[in-house]
Design a protein around this motif. Structure first.
Motif, PDB file in Angstrom:
ATOM      1  N   UNK A   1       0.829  -1.205   0.000  1.00  0.00           N
ATOM      2  CA  UNK A   1       0.000   0.000   0.000  1.00  0.00           C
ATOM      3  C   UNK A   1       0.862   1.252   0.000  1.00  0.00           C
ATOM      4  N   UNK A   2       1.931   1.217   0.795  1.00  0.00           N
ATOM      5  CA  UNK A   2       2.837   2.363   0.852  1.00  0.00           C
ATOM      6  C   UNK A   2       3.499   2.603  -0.500  1.00  0.00           C
ATOM      7  N   UNK A   3       3.911   1.511  -1.170  1.00  0.00           N
ATOM      8  CA  UNK A   3       4.522   1.630  -2.500  1.00  0.00           C
ATOM      9  C   UNK A   3       3.524   2.183  -3.511  1.00  0.00           C
ATOM     10  N   UNK A   4       2.291   1.713  -3.417  1.00  0.00           N
ATOM     11  CA  UNK A   4       1.253   2.211  -4.332  1.00  0.00           C
ATOM     12  C   UNK A   4       1.002   3.695  -4.109  1.00  0.00           C
ATOM     13  N   UNK A   5       0.981   4.094  -2.848  1.00  0.00           N
ATOM     14  CA  UNK A   5       0.779   5.509  -2.533  1.00  0.00           C
ATOM     15  C   UNK A   5       1.951   6.349  -3.023  1.00  0.00           C
ATOM     16  N   UNK A   6       3.171   5.818  -2.855  1.00  0.00           N
ATOM     17  CA  UNK A   6       4.355   6.533  -3.329  1.00  0.00           C
ATOM     18  C   UNK A   6       4.349   6.638  -4.856  1.00  0.00           C
ATOM     19  N   UNK A   7       3.950   5.528  -5.520  1.00  0.00           N
ATOM     20  CA  UNK A   7       3.873   5.539  -6.979  1.00  0.00           C
ATOM     21  C   UNK A   7       2.790   6.503  -7.458  1.00  0.00           C
ATOM     22  N   UNK A   8       1.677   6.509  -6.747  1.00  0.00           N
ATOM     23  CA  UNK A   8       0.593   7.433  -7.081  1.00  0.00           C
ATOM     24  C   UNK A   8       1.047   8.880  -6.924  1.00  0.00           C
ATOM     25  N   UNK A   9       1.769   9.143  -5.826  1.00  0.00           N
ATOM     26  CA  UNK A   9       2.279  10.492  -5.582  1.00  0.00           C
ATOM     27  C   UNK A   9       3.321  10.871  -6.632  1.00  0.00           C
ATOM     28  N   UNK A  10       4.135   9.877  -7.015  1.00  0.00           N
ATOM     29  CA  UNK A  10       5.157  10.114  -8.030  1.00  0.00           C
ATOM     30  C   UNK A  10       4.525  10.477  -9.376  1.00  0.00           C
ATOM     31  N   UNK A  11       3.481   9.734  -9.749  1.00  0.00           N
ATOM     32  CA  UNK A  11       2.779  10.018 -11.007  1.00  0.00           C
ATOM     33  C   UNK A  11       2.089  11.382 -10.945  1.00  0.00           C
ATOM     34  N   UNK A  12       1.532  11.672  -9.788  1.00  0.00           N
ATOM     35  CA  UNK A  12       0.880  12.975  -9.609  1.00  0.00           C
ATOM     36  C   UNK A  12       1.891  14.101  -9.784  1.00  0.00           C
TER      37      UNK A  12
ATOM     38  N   UNK B   1       4.725  13.880 -11.363  1.00  0.00           N
ATOM     39  CA  UNK B   1       5.190  13.866 -12.753  1.00  0.00           C
ATOM     40  C   UNK B   1       4.215  14.620 -13.661  1.00  0.00           C
ATOM     41  N   UNK B   2       2.921  14.410 -13.431  1.00  0.00           N
ATOM     42  CA  UNK B   2       1.919  15.125 -14.219  1.00  0.00           C
ATOM     43  C   UNK B   2       1.992  16.626 -13.974  1.00  0.00           C
ATOM     44  N   UNK B   3       2.211  16.999 -12.712  1.00  0.00           N
ATOM     45  CA  UNK B   3       2.340  18.420 -12.387  1.00  0.00           C
ATOM     46  C   UNK B   3       3.551  19.027 -13.070  1.00  0.00           C
ATOM     47  N   UNK B   4       4.668  18.267 -13.088  1.00  0.00           N
ATOM     48  CA  UNK B   4       5.890  18.745 -13.747  1.00  0.00           C
ATOM     49  C   UNK B   4       5.692  18.886 -15.249  1.00  0.00           C
ATOM     50  N   UNK B   5       5.008  17.881 -15.843  1.00  0.00           N
ATOM     51  CA  UNK B   5       4.744  17.943 -17.282  1.00  0.00           C
ATOM     52  C   UNK B   5       3.832  19.115 -17.619  1.00  0.00           C
ATOM     53  N   UNK B   6       2.844  19.320 -16.784  1.00  0.00           N
ATOM     54  CA  UNK B   6       1.936  20.455 -16.999  1.00  0.00           C
ATOM     55  C   UNK B   6       2.692  21.771 -16.908  1.00  0.00           C
ATOM     56  N   UNK B   7       3.556  21.870 -15.903  1.00  0.00           N
ATOM     57  CA  UNK B   7       4.348  23.086 -15.726  1.00  0.00           C
ATOM     58  C   UNK B   7       5.282  23.296 -16.903  1.00  0.00           C
ATOM     59  N   UNK B   8       5.911  22.208 -17.364  1.00  0.00           N
ATOM     60  CA  UNK B   8       6.815  22.279 -18.514  1.00  0.00           C
ATOM     61  C   UNK B   8       6.069  22.715 -19.768  1.00  0.00           C
TER      62      UNK B   8
END
Length: 354
Positions: free
Chosen positions: A222-233, A235-242
């Motif tokens: 669950x912790x890994x899934x949450x970390x992966x979810x946060x990582x993707x989130x 990443x999307x924010x970074x891509x949007x900003x870029x």
């Protein structure tokens, strides 16, 4: 006055007979089962407030005392959560805060210690389980809920397990501690030690250790899934900003290009030679000097024409008179008078210039 009001009024005194108190309890339970929570809570609250004194005075027995406390604990466990979706009833703000304060300050536990002469093993485990279940489930809204593990730690080491191997609710209470509270605090080693050493787990050590292992694996997953979810989130924010930065850069480049193009056109227009012609037409004049020169030429031509007409007016009048006299003749010859006059004036100007 309805049945609930009559029974409730009668139960407010600690000297009422046991049968009437039990009747009120059954009525509160009936209302609770029928989801009439407001009436049920009104009754059970009064019963709970008097129950400690009634039990100490032997007006009610321990069995009825346990039933009253357990129903009261069940209801406050449900009703103190404002976000509760399981019922259509919530405590009033002041009532809710009073209950939270009671739990936070361990007032119920203190009353139990007082009634049972500070002997934790004498307190019915069913009451303790329901009380600590409220602490666990509502930890987010009970003040000092961060001390929940400390509450369980202190409680755990006071029990005499060897003499209570068949106590079902004591086992549930320790299960809550071993499989919920300790794993929530990442204390898997402590939980494993309890399973291996506590007599109540002797018949199911392997099963309990396997359960702990599965809890740890699920928690890590669950912790890994949450970390992966946060990582993707992220990443999307970074891509949007870029993407936004790229759009801003392109917009700025287009604005700069437009500015340069307009500036070049402006500079180029100042270098056009006014003497050059395109398709037989004179190009635009590009300076204040050309405009002033043209103005002077026009004024000069007007002045010249005015002087010529003034000087040669007798001659022009004579020409007009002759044309008028000969108009009949001209009509017969189909000669256009105005055209002849135009030609005559042109010849006159031509002769004057020569």
């Amino acid at each position: 006055m309805d049945e609930s009001s009559t029974s409730l009024s009668s139960s407010m005194s600690s000297s009422q007979p046991r049968q009437l108190i039990e009747s009120n309890y059954k009525l509160a339970l009936k209302f609770f089962m029928n989801k009439n929570f407001s009436k049920s809570y009104e009754i059970i609250k009064k019963l709970y407030q008097n129950s400690f004194g009634q039990f100490a005075s032997d007006i009610i027995n321990e069995q009825l005392f346990i039933k009253i406390l357990n129903l009261y604990l069940t209801e406050i466990g449900l009703f103190i959560d404002k976000a509760n979706q399981d019922t259509n009833f919530n405590l009033e703000r002041n009532e809710r805060q009073e209950v939270i304060t009671t739990l936070t300050q361990d007032q119920i536990l203190d009353e139990l210690y007082k009634i049972y002469n500070d002997d934790i093993n004498a307190i019915p485990s069913e009451i303790l389980y329901n009380l600590f279940l409220i602490y666990y489930i509502n930890g987010a809204i009970i003040t000092n809920a961060g001390n929940l593990k400390l509450k369980f730690d202190k409680l755990y080491y006071q029990f005499n397990y060897s003499s209570r191997l068949e106590d079902v609710y004591l086992k549930k209470l320790i299960d809550l501690y071993v499989f919920q509270v300790l794993p929530d605090n990442e204390n898997f080693d402590d939980a494993s030690s309890i399973v291996s050493e506590n007599p109540i787990y002797h018949s199911q050590i392997e099963e309990s250790l396997s359960r702990l292992s599965n809890i740890r694996i699920a928690k890590v997953k669950k912790q890994q899934e949450e970390e992966e979810k946060e990582k993707k989130k992220q990443q999307k924010l970074n891509e949007k900003k870029k993407h936004e930065l790229q759009n801003q850069k392109e917009l700025k480049d287009r604005q700069n290009l437009t500015y340069k193009s307009l500036n070049q056109i402006k500079q180029s227009s100042g270098k056009i030679d006014p003497s050059k012609k395109d398709d037989g037409t004179v190009r635009e004049l590009n300076s204040g000097y050309d405009i002033a020169s043209l103005r002077q030429k026009v004024l000069y031509s007007l002045k010249l024409s005015k002087n010529y007409i003034k000087t040669n007016s007798p001659l022009i009048l004579l020409i007009i008179l002759l044309l008028f006299i000969s108009s009949r003749y001209l009509k017969l010859r189909k000669i256009n008078v105005m055209e002849r006059l135009k030609l005559t004036l042109q010849m006159a100007f031509k002769i004057s210039y020569l």
